[in-house]
Design an enzyme around this catalytic site. Structure first.
Site, short mmCIF file in Angstrom:
data_model
loop_
_atom_site.label_atom_id
_atom_site.label_comp_id
_atom_site.label_asym_id
_atom_site.label_seq_id
_atom_site.Cartn_x
_atom_site.Cartn_y
_atom_site.Cartn_z
N HIS A 177 0.91 -0.87 0.19
CA HIS A 177 -0.10 0.59 -0.45
C HIS A 177 0.90 1.64 -0.34
O HIS A 177 1.75 1.55 -0.06
CB HIS A 177 -1.27 0.29 1.24
N CYS A 220 3.09 -4.46 7.56
CA CYS A 220 2.74 -4.69 5.54
C CYS A 220 4.14 -3.89 4.76
O CYS A 220 5.34 -3.48 5.42
CB CYS A 220 1.45 -4.09 5.28
#
Length: 215
Positions: free
Chosen positions: A168, A184
Site C-alpha cells: 500500500h 505490511c
C-alpha cells in the site's frame, strides 16, 4: 480538489497506520519537516496524489528499470524484505524496481500469495493484533491523504483467505527503506499508483527474507 497547502496540512496529522508502525510515528526534525518532502500533486480522484522529492531517498529506493535474471515469470511481484525493494518482473530480462518500507523484526511476513483484490484510496481498519497492542486505536478510518494506506492498496490472499498483509501507499515517505511497520509493505503513493495500474487481481506475489520465500 485540495490545494497544496490543504494537502500538507492534512499530511501533518500524526498517522494511525496500518500496517502501522508498532513503535509510534517517526520523529521528523524541524530541519527535515514533513512539508519539505512534498513537491506537488498528481491529479487523481477523489484526491490528488502527493508527489515526493525523491532526491531525499537513497538512490536504491527510487523507482527504476533494472536488469533481471531471476526465474520468476513476467508479471510476478517479488518483495525482498532485507533489501527493502519490490520488483515487478518484466519481459526480456528487465524489471521495474521500487523502494519500500517493511515490517519491523518480528512483524515481517514471508511467503507466496496473490493479489486478491485492489483498493483505490482505501479505508483503513486495524487488525485484531494491532488492537490488542493498542486498544485506543479507532476501528476504522476513511480513505484520504492522511490515511495510512495511502492512495492504493493491494490485498494479499492465499486461496480465498485474506491474510491481512497489504502492499500500500504511505503518508510517511521518510519510512521508505526502513523496517518499522506492523508487517505490511509500504510504498510512495506515486509508486503504488504506478504498480496498481500495472498488475491485475490474481498477480503472484513472492515475499522473501534471507533470499527465500518458503519456510
Amino acid at each position: 480538489m485540495p490545494t497544496r497547502r490543504t494537502l500538507l496540512a492534512a499530511l501533518a496529522v500524526v498517522p494511525l497506520a496500518a500496517c502501522q508502525q508498532s513503535r509510534g510515528p517517526v520523529q521528523v526534525s524541524a530541519a527535515d519537516d514533513e512539508a519539505a518532502w512534498y513537491i506537488g500533486t498528481k491529479p487523481d480522484k477523489p484526491y490528488d496524489v502527493p508527489l515526493v522529492d525523491t532526491g531525499r531517498l537513497d538512490p536504491k529506493y527510487r523507482r527504476q528499470v533494472v536488469s533481471y535474471t531471476g526465474p520468476e515469470k513476467p508479471g510476478t511481484i517479488v518483495v525482498d524484505i532485507d533489501e527493502r525493494q519490490l520488483t515487478l518482473v518484466q519481459a526480456e530480462g528487465s524489471a521495474i524496481r521500487y523502494g519500500v518500507g517493511v515490517g519491523k523484526l518480528g512483524f515481517s511476513w514471508k511467503g507466496e500469495a496473490r493479489v486478491g483484490r485492489k483498493g483505490v484510496w482505501p479505508d483503513w481498519s486495524p487488525t485484531t493484533t494491532m488492537v490488542s497492542l493498542n486498544p485506543d486505536l479507532p476501528r476504522t478510518r476513511k480513505g484520504g491523504v492522511d490515511n495510512p494506506l495511502g492512495a492504493r492498496a493491494l490485498y494479499l490472499y492465499q486461496g480465498n483467505r485474506d491474510i491481512l498483509f497489504r502492499i500500500h501507499g504511505t503518508n510517511e515517505p521518510w519510512s521508505i527503506g526502513e523496517q518499522m511497520s506492523s508487517g505490511c509493505v509500504r510504498m510512495l503513493n506515486e509508486d503504488i499508483v504506478d504498480l496498481f495500474e500495472r498488475v491485475p487481481v490474481g498477480t503472484r506475489v513472492l515475499v522473501k527474507r534471507n533470499g527465500k520465500y518458503r519456510v
